[in-house]
Write an enzyme that holds these catalytic residues in place. Structure first.
Site, PDB file in Angstrom:
ATOM      1  N   ARG A 158      -1.187   7.221 -76.879  1.00  8.39           N
ATOM      2  CA  ARG A 158      -0.243   7.397 -75.762  1.00  8.39           C
ATOM      3  C   ARG A 158      -0.886   8.402 -74.817  1.00  8.39           C
ATOM      4  O   ARG A 158      -1.111   9.556 -75.181  1.00  8.39           O
ATOM      5  CB  ARG A 158       1.105   7.917 -76.267  1.00  8.39           C
ATOM      6  CG  ARG A 158       2.015   8.368 -75.152  1.00  8.39           C
ATOM      7  CD  ARG A 158       3.443   8.535 -75.585  1.00  8.39           C
ATOM      8  NE  ARG A 158       4.062   7.250 -75.811  1.00  8.39           N
ATOM      9  CZ  ARG A 158       5.391   7.057 -75.928  1.00  8.39           C
ATOM     10  NH1 ARG A 158       6.213   8.083 -75.821  1.00  8.39           N
ATOM     11  NH2 ARG A 158       5.885   5.854 -76.125  1.00  8.39           N
ATOM     12  N   HIS A 196       3.357  -0.384 -71.055  1.00  8.15           N
ATOM     13  CA  HIS A 196       3.889  -0.036 -72.386  1.00  8.15           C
ATOM     14  C   HIS A 196       4.032  -1.352 -73.174  1.00  8.15           C
ATOM     15  O   HIS A 196       5.135  -1.826 -73.438  1.00  8.15           O
ATOM     16  CB  HIS A 196       5.237   0.669 -72.222  1.00  8.15           C
ATOM     17  CG  HIS A 196       5.714   1.377 -73.446  1.00  8.15           C
ATOM     18  ND1 HIS A 196       4.986   1.440 -74.616  1.00  8.15           N
ATOM     19  CD2 HIS A 196       6.867   2.066 -73.697  1.00  8.15           C
ATOM     20  CE1 HIS A 196       5.659   2.139 -75.516  1.00  8.15           C
ATOM     21  NE2 HIS A 196       6.798   2.527 -74.987  1.00  8.15           N
ATOM     22  N   CYS A 237      14.607   0.771 -73.113  1.00  9.82           N
ATOM     23  CA  CYS A 237      13.542   1.138 -74.059  1.00  9.82           C
ATOM     24  C   CYS A 237      13.841   2.455 -74.759  1.00  9.82           C
ATOM     25  O   CYS A 237      13.292   2.718 -75.823  1.00  9.82           O
ATOM     26  CB  CYS A 237      12.203   1.200 -73.334  1.00  9.82           C
ATOM     27  SG  CYS A 237      12.204   2.307 -71.921  1.00  9.82           S
ATOM     28  N   GLN A 289       6.270  -1.781 -76.488  1.00  6.77           N
ATOM     29  CA  GLN A 289       7.712  -1.811 -76.242  1.00  6.77           C
ATOM     30  C   GLN A 289       8.139  -3.217 -75.808  1.00  6.77           C
ATOM     31  O   GLN A 289       9.142  -3.752 -76.292  1.00  6.77           O
ATOM     32  CB  GLN A 289       8.080  -0.785 -75.155  1.00  6.77           C
ATOM     33  CG  GLN A 289       9.545  -0.807 -74.780  1.00  6.77           C
ATOM     34  CD  GLN A 289      10.462  -0.332 -75.894  1.00  6.77           C
ATOM     35  OE1 GLN A 289      10.256   0.740 -76.437  1.00  6.77           O
ATOM     36  NE2 GLN A 289      11.479  -1.114 -76.237  1.00  6.77           N
ATOM     37  N   ASP A 343      15.455   1.582 -67.390  1.00  7.46           N
ATOM     38  CA  ASP A 343      14.606   2.642 -67.945  1.00  7.46           C
ATOM     39  C   ASP A 343      14.897   3.897 -67.116  1.00  7.46           C
ATOM     40  O   ASP A 343      15.489   3.807 -66.027  1.00  7.46           O
ATOM     41  CB  ASP A 343      13.130   2.201 -67.817  1.00  7.46           C
ATOM     42  CG  ASP A 343      12.146   3.215 -68.392  1.00  7.46           C
ATOM     43  OD1 ASP A 343      12.566   4.100 -69.164  1.00  7.46           O
ATOM     44  OD2 ASP A 343      10.943   3.131 -68.049  1.00  7.46           O
ATOM     45  N   ARG A 351      11.067  -2.092 -82.816  1.00  8.15           N
ATOM     46  CA  ARG A 351       9.759  -1.459 -82.634  1.00  8.15           C
ATOM     47  C   ARG A 351       9.010  -1.426 -83.965  1.00  8.15           C
ATOM     48  O   ARG A 351       7.817  -1.681 -84.036  1.00  8.15           O
ATOM     49  CB  ARG A 351       9.906  -0.020 -82.084  1.00  8.15           C
ATOM     50  CG  ARG A 351      10.441   0.108 -80.672  1.00  8.15           C
ATOM     51  CD  ARG A 351       9.496  -0.465 -79.627  1.00  8.15           C
ATOM     52  NE  ARG A 351       8.144   0.083 -79.698  1.00  8.15           N
ATOM     53  CZ  ARG A 351       7.738   1.200 -79.112  1.00  8.15           C
ATOM     54  NH1 ARG A 351       8.557   1.911 -78.369  1.00  8.15           N
ATOM     55  NH2 ARG A 351       6.476   1.621 -79.220  1.00  8.15           N
TER      56      ARG A 351
HETATM   57  N1   CP Z   1      10.568   3.612 -76.063  1.00  2.00           N
HETATM   58  C1   CP Z   1       9.655   4.484 -76.468  1.00  2.00           C
HETATM   59  O1   CP Z   1       8.441   4.252 -76.365  1.00  2.00           O
HETATM   60  O2   CP Z   1      10.169   5.612 -77.006  1.00  2.00           O
HETATM   61  P1   CP Z   1       9.359   6.934 -77.368  1.00  2.00           P
HETATM   62  O3   CP Z   1       8.937   7.562 -76.067  1.00  2.00           O
HETATM   63  O4   CP Z   1      10.336   7.779 -78.121  1.00  2.00           O
HETATM   64  O5   CP Z   1       8.167   6.566 -78.186  1.00  2.00           O
HETATM   65  N1  NVA Z   2       9.036   4.908 -68.278  1.00  6.38           N
HETATM   66  C1  NVA Z   2       9.259   5.790 -69.404  1.00  6.38           C
HETATM   67  C2  NVA Z   2       9.192   5.023 -70.675  1.00  6.38           C
HETATM   68  C3  NVA Z   2       9.468   5.842 -71.919  1.00  6.38           C
HETATM   69  C4  NVA Z   2       9.357   5.024 -73.178  1.00  6.38           C
HETATM   70  C5  NVA Z   2       8.226   6.887 -69.396  1.00  6.38           C
HETATM   71  O1  NVA Z   2       7.035   6.591 -69.171  1.00  6.38           O
HETATM   72  O2  NVA Z   2       8.594   8.053 -69.588  1.00  6.38           O
END
Ligand code: CP
Ligand code: NVA
Length: 321
Positions: free
Chosen positions: A117, A144, A280, A147, A240, A308
């Site tokens: 990440r 992502h 998400c 997800q 989101d 997930r």
């Molecule tokens: N939806 C998602 O990726 O959640 P986290 O940021 O908690 O991993």
């Molecule tokens: N768009 C959000 C998604 C979190 C899972 C972010 O990047 O913070």
């Protein structure tokens, strides 16, 4: 087991492959992951042992916070018989300037796969270029994909099909979720409507890339400023956060610009009567979605979060098994 409309690939082309963006996968590969997910979820629910990753180790590099991605990948590796190593971006030498190519080559000597990440999508592409092991994108500023695989699986579970459905995304049309939903829906022939203020319409590059898949699969990509136009006849309403990780300085501006871009009861009532509502997570209740809708009868948000885990298991077993 429920009906499985996915076409079978003869053998998996996913073994050893990176997952950087859904755009890079074929329709068949996406269907193979979803099909595998159905199998591993059924086995999980039956309490059956499935340990194809015995002796395998996944490194998990996190430059940003996570609840779902971290826990679902870690538990997935454990349940598949392997081991997951949490590597905070702050604690490994990347945080002190060691280059990504050097990190990629060193970690490739110890690990069987890396989930990362990262703030920058380009960093993940560089990691994948220099690593000899599969790299899985666990969220960047651009996409992502894990997800959206869980989202597609959840939609299939609830609707028993994907092709021809309409998903309406309400919010920041330029963010990682919007981009991945555009790529994912276009691959499986789902129509996608993005409702955003004009300045947050998806980048042309994303829409142009996805258009070829959408055309081939007979679906549409609709961009609109009007949330009701997007929600009309929608089978899925999706939202989101207005401010993604890394954009915290823009929070106040975004609260003003996105104020009307909320999934609330009125919007739910304007969609298909059997619409499902997805997010998400994490959610900001009272901003992009109301408490009433999250907790209401159309919400499948916590099934989506559970999936997930099952999708991670499917993906890891196909890529690293
Ligand atoms: N939806 C998602 O990726 O959640 P986290 O940021 O908690 O991993
Ligand atoms: N768009 C959000 C998604 C979190 C899972 C972010 O990047 O913070």
């Amino acid at each position: 087991m429920s009906i499985k409309p996915w076409q079978h690939a003869e053998s998996s082309s996913l073994k050893g492959k990176d997952l950087i963006s859904l755009y890079d996968l074929t329709k068949l590969e996406i269907e193979e992951i979803l099909k595998k997910c159905e199998t591993v979820k059924t086995m999980h629910n039956l309490g059956a042992d499935y340990k194809p990753l015995k002796g395998k180790t996944l490194g998990m590099i996190f430059e940003k916070s996570s609840t779902r991605t971290r826990v679902s990948f870690e538990v997935a590796m454990w349940q598949l018989g392997g081991y997951a190593l949490f590597l905070s971006g702050k604690d490994i030498q990347i945080g002190r300037g060691e280059t990504i190519p050097d990190t990629a080559r060193v970690l490739s000597r110890y690990l069987d796969g890396i989930m990362i990440r990262a703030f920058s999508h380009i960093d993940v592409e560089v990691l994948a270029k220099y690593a000899d092991i599969p790299i899985i994108n666990g969220l960047t500023d651009y996409t992502h994909p894990c997800q959206v695989l869980a989202d597609l699986f959840t939609i299939y579970e609830k609707k028993k099909k994907l092709h021809g459905l309409k998903l309406a995304f309400i919010g920041d049309g330029k963010n990682n979720m919007a981009n991945s939903l555009i790529f994912g829906c276009s691959k499986v022939g789902m129509n996608i409507a993005i409702a955003s203020p004009k300045e947050f319409f998806p980048d042309k590059e994303v829409v142009d890339k996805a258009k070829a898949d959408a055309m081939m699969n007979g679906s549409k990509i609709i961009l609109t400023e009007d949330i009701f136009e997007a929600a009309k006849d929608a089978d899925v309403l999706y939202t989101d956060v207005w401010t993604s990780m890394g954009q915290e300085e823009e929070t106040e501006h975004r609260k003003k610009v996105f104020a009307e871009y909320q999934i609330n009861q009125e919007l739910v009532s304007s969609a298909d009567k059997d619409v499902i509502v997805m997010h998400c997570l994490p959610a900001h209740r009272g901003e992009e979605i109301t408490e009433e809708v999250i907790e209401g009868p159309h919400s499948v948000i916590f099934d989506e979060a559970e999936n997930r885990l099952h999708v991670q298991k499917a993906l890891l077993s196909l890529i690293m098994g």
